[in-house]
Each structure stands twice: as structure tokens, then as C-alpha cells.
Design a protein around this motif. Structure first.
Motif, PDB file in Angstrom:
ATOM      1  N   TYR A 139     -48.319  46.581  23.872  1.00  0.00           N
ATOM      2  CA  TYR A 139     -48.801  47.448  23.816  1.00  0.00           C
ATOM      3  C   TYR A 139     -48.335  48.623  22.748  1.00  0.00           C
ATOM      4  O   TYR A 139     -47.107  49.029  22.766  1.00  0.00           O
ATOM      5  N   ILE A 177     -46.625  45.597  28.695  1.00  0.00           N
ATOM      6  CA  ILE A 177     -47.658  45.584  29.596  1.00  0.00           C
ATOM      7  C   ILE A 177     -47.267  44.536  30.867  1.00  0.00           C
ATOM      8  O   ILE A 177     -47.928  44.239  31.854  1.00  0.00           O
ATOM      9  N   VAL A 213     -53.255  46.240  22.427  1.00  0.00           N
ATOM     10  CA  VAL A 213     -52.686  45.215  23.202  1.00  0.00           C
ATOM     11  C   VAL A 213     -52.025  43.998  22.885  1.00  0.00           C
ATOM     12  O   VAL A 213     -51.668  43.214  23.833  1.00  0.00           O
ATOM     13  N   ARG A 233     -45.059  50.023  24.815  1.00  0.00           N
ATOM     14  CA  ARG A 233     -44.550  49.595  26.050  1.00  0.00           C
ATOM     15  C   ARG A 233     -45.026  48.162  26.318  1.00  0.00           C
ATOM     16  O   ARG A 233     -45.833  47.683  25.654  1.00  0.00           O
ATOM     17  N   PHE A 267     -47.497  60.661  16.840  1.00  0.00           N
ATOM     18  CA  PHE A 267     -46.680  60.017  17.605  1.00  0.00           C
ATOM     19  C   PHE A 267     -47.166  58.668  17.926  1.00  0.00           C
ATOM     20  O   PHE A 267     -48.377  58.354  18.252  1.00  0.00           O
ATOM     21  N   ASP A 310     -43.153  46.980  35.523  1.00  0.00           N
ATOM     22  CA  ASP A 310     -43.176  48.516  35.838  1.00  0.00           C
ATOM     23  C   ASP A 310     -42.210  49.171  34.663  1.00  0.00           C
ATOM     24  O   ASP A 310     -41.110  49.426  34.603  1.00  0.00           O
ATOM     25  N   THR A 311     -42.764  49.510  33.575  1.00  0.00           N
ATOM     26  CA  THR A 311     -42.180  49.971  32.305  1.00  0.00           C
ATOM     27  C   THR A 311     -42.945  51.479  31.779  1.00  0.00           C
ATOM     28  O   THR A 311     -44.180  51.478  32.010  1.00  0.00           O
ATOM     29  N   GLU A 312     -42.366  52.138  31.188  1.00  0.00           N
ATOM     30  CA  GLU A 312     -42.788  53.544  30.651  1.00  0.00           C
ATOM     31  C   GLU A 312     -43.021  53.286  29.118  1.00  0.00           C
ATOM     32  O   GLU A 312     -42.547  52.240  28.457  1.00  0.00           O
ATOM     33  N   ALA A 313     -43.724  54.134  28.587  1.00  0.00           N
ATOM     34  CA  ALA A 313     -43.896  54.153  27.073  1.00  0.00           C
ATOM     35  C   ALA A 313     -42.780  54.740  26.220  1.00  0.00           C
ATOM     36  O   ALA A 313     -42.178  55.596  26.871  1.00  0.00           O
ATOM     37  N   PHE A 314     -42.342  54.064  25.189  1.00  0.00           N
ATOM     38  CA  PHE A 314     -41.424  54.664  24.310  1.00  0.00           C
ATOM     39  C   PHE A 314     -42.086  55.362  22.984  1.00  0.00           C
ATOM     40  O   PHE A 314     -42.910  54.748  22.407  1.00  0.00           O
ATOM     41  N   PHE A 315     -41.538  56.455  22.679  1.00  0.00           N
ATOM     42  CA  PHE A 315     -42.201  57.453  21.636  1.00  0.00           C
ATOM     43  C   PHE A 315     -41.377  57.199  20.207  1.00  0.00           C
ATOM     44  O   PHE A 315     -40.043  57.094  20.548  1.00  0.00           O
ATOM     45  N   GLY A 316     -41.824  57.200  19.203  1.00  0.00           N
ATOM     46  CA  GLY A 316     -41.272  57.535  18.098  1.00  0.00           C
ATOM     47  C   GLY A 316     -41.073  58.870  17.771  1.00  0.00           C
ATOM     48  O   GLY A 316     -41.328  59.781  18.698  1.00  0.00           O
ATOM     49  N   TYR A 353     -55.283  52.373  20.124  1.00  0.00           N
ATOM     50  CA  TYR A 353     -54.146  51.705  20.613  1.00  0.00           C
ATOM     51  C   TYR A 353     -54.658  50.114  20.342  1.00  0.00           C
ATOM     52  O   TYR A 353     -55.845  49.547  20.335  1.00  0.00           O
TER      53      TYR A 353
END
Lengths: 114, 113
Positions: B31, B96, B50, B94, B90, B99-105, B48
């Protein structure tokens, strides 16, 4: 679509004061919940997250948040803030219905005065 | 690990110009997404994806195009820049699975004059 509400966009407090930021979301099903922090001039970093289990979640830098399902809330707390906590805080919700979209609140700008 | 890399960090465009904001991630995340951040508005989802070959619109897609030819890259194109597109952009990724979070640039600060 899910929506996220954060109130009191600007918060000013002194060092050692307690901080609580409210977050309410609109989706009624299973949700994953996050708090992100953005320090001045930087990108978003994860503070803490809730997926399941204990509704009281502890994150980095002394932050914690409590998921109250009946109130659709995920409020962030810190008992004693420091000047370095000056940042913008965002609550985010990912509804567990498969498209993985992450919806953000409008953020809380927190300024801690030394 | 590099994580999520965005380029450029800053850009000034004239109205009507086109450009592409680059985003690459090395975490094999399925994602990827683009947000714009404006004062008092929080982060709003533009587009976005997937997975490679699959993209969809977010809440503010007008004026932006995306494509996802590989898992790693998710460029955002402005075909004809407008002053209303002045913002900080931004990219996030992440997994899919699990249980994980999103990582941002680090973000791209774009000014359209």
C-alpha cells in the motif's frame, strides 16, 4: 467513509503540565487507531497505535492513549509535557473493511512554553 | 533502511507547468499513498495504491495523476500546476498484512506562483 475529529486545534501549555488531546471517529465497525506526531519541519512519526487487546496503549516519549469503543474515542495523554513536545499531533483511523485507507484528523498544534 | 524516500524536498513551479513528485519505498509494502497537508486541514488523501497496477482516488484527486508500475515506486504527477496546489506533499507506505502502521517520507514543499 470514516471521519476523524480533533478539537482545540491550538493548545498552549507550560512545561510539567498535563496534556490530553481528544480524538473521535465516525466509523462503527472494527478500526485501527493511530496517533502521529510531526515536529517542526519534519515528517510524521508514529507515537502509538491500537489494533486490538488492552485499550490503554503506551507509546514513545511517555505518551499513552485510551480506546473507548462506546464513545468512538482514542484520546492521547501525557502526564507531564516538556518543551520538546512542541509539535503537531494527528489522530488517524483505518477502518477494517479492506481498502486500507487512512483518514486523518485536522491535527492539534501543541506549544509547550519552558 | 531508507524507508520512504521523496524527491524533491522543495519545488517552485509557475502556473501551468507540469512536474512529477517521486516516491520510493524499500520495505516491499503493498500500500502506498499520497497526502497533501495544508494549515488547519490536516492530511488529505489524494491517491492511493494497493499494489502494482492498481490505483484509486482519495478525497482530493483533482489535478493529480498517479501510476504504480512497480511495488517500490509511486510517482505523483501535476499536469498543469495551479496556485491551489501549493502545499506540502507526503508519501506514505504500509504493509496490508498484519498490524502495521504507515511510514511517511520527509515531504515535498511545493509552491506554485
Amino acid at each position: 467513509a470514516q471521519s476523524v475529529s480533533q478539537h482545540n486545534h491550538h493548545v498552549i501549555l507550560s512545561e510539567a503540565a498535563s496534556l490530553e488531546l481528544g480524538c473521535n471517529y465516525s466509523y462503527g465497525g472494527t478500526v485501527n487507531l493511530f496517533w502521529y506526531v510531526q515536529y517542526p519541519g519534519q515528517h510524521l512519526q508514529l507515537l502509538l497505535k491500537y489494533f486490538s487487546g488492552d485499550p490503554l496503549v503506551k507509546g514513545i516519549k511517555g505518551f499513552e492513549a485510551e480506546f473507548i469503543k462506546s464513545k468512538f474515542s482514542f484520546n492521547l495523554r501525557k502526564p507531564s509535557v516538556q518543551w520538546s513536545d512542541t509539535a503537531e499531533y494527528f489522530c488517524a483511523v483505518n477502518a477494517d473493511y479492506g481498502n486500507n485507507r487512512l483518514a486523518f484528523g485536522k491535527g492539534n498544534q501543541v506549544v509547550v512554553i519552558p | 533502511n531508507a524507508g520512504v524516500t521523496q524527491t524533491p524536498k522543495f519545488q517552485v513551479l509557475k502556473t501551468g507547468q507540469s512536474m512529477t513528485l517521486q516516491c520510493a519505498q524499500d520495505m516491499n509494502h503493498e500500500y502506498m499513498s499520497w497526502y497533501r497537508q495544508d494549515p488547519g486541514m490536516g492530511l488529505r488523501l489524494i491517491h492511493y495504491s494497493v499494489g502494482a497496477g492498481i490505483t484509486d482516488q482519495g478525497e482530493v484527486p483533482n489535478g493529480y495523476n498517479v501510476s504504480r508500475s512497480t511495488t517500490e515506486d509511486f510517482p505523483l504527477r501535476l499536469l498543469s500546476a495551479a496556485p491551489s496546489q501549493t502545499s506540502v506533499y507526503f508519501c506514505a507506505s504500509r504493509s496490508i498484512v498484519g498490524d502495521t502502521e504507515a511510514f511517511f517520507g520527509q515531504g515535498t514543499r511545493l509552491t506554485v506562483v
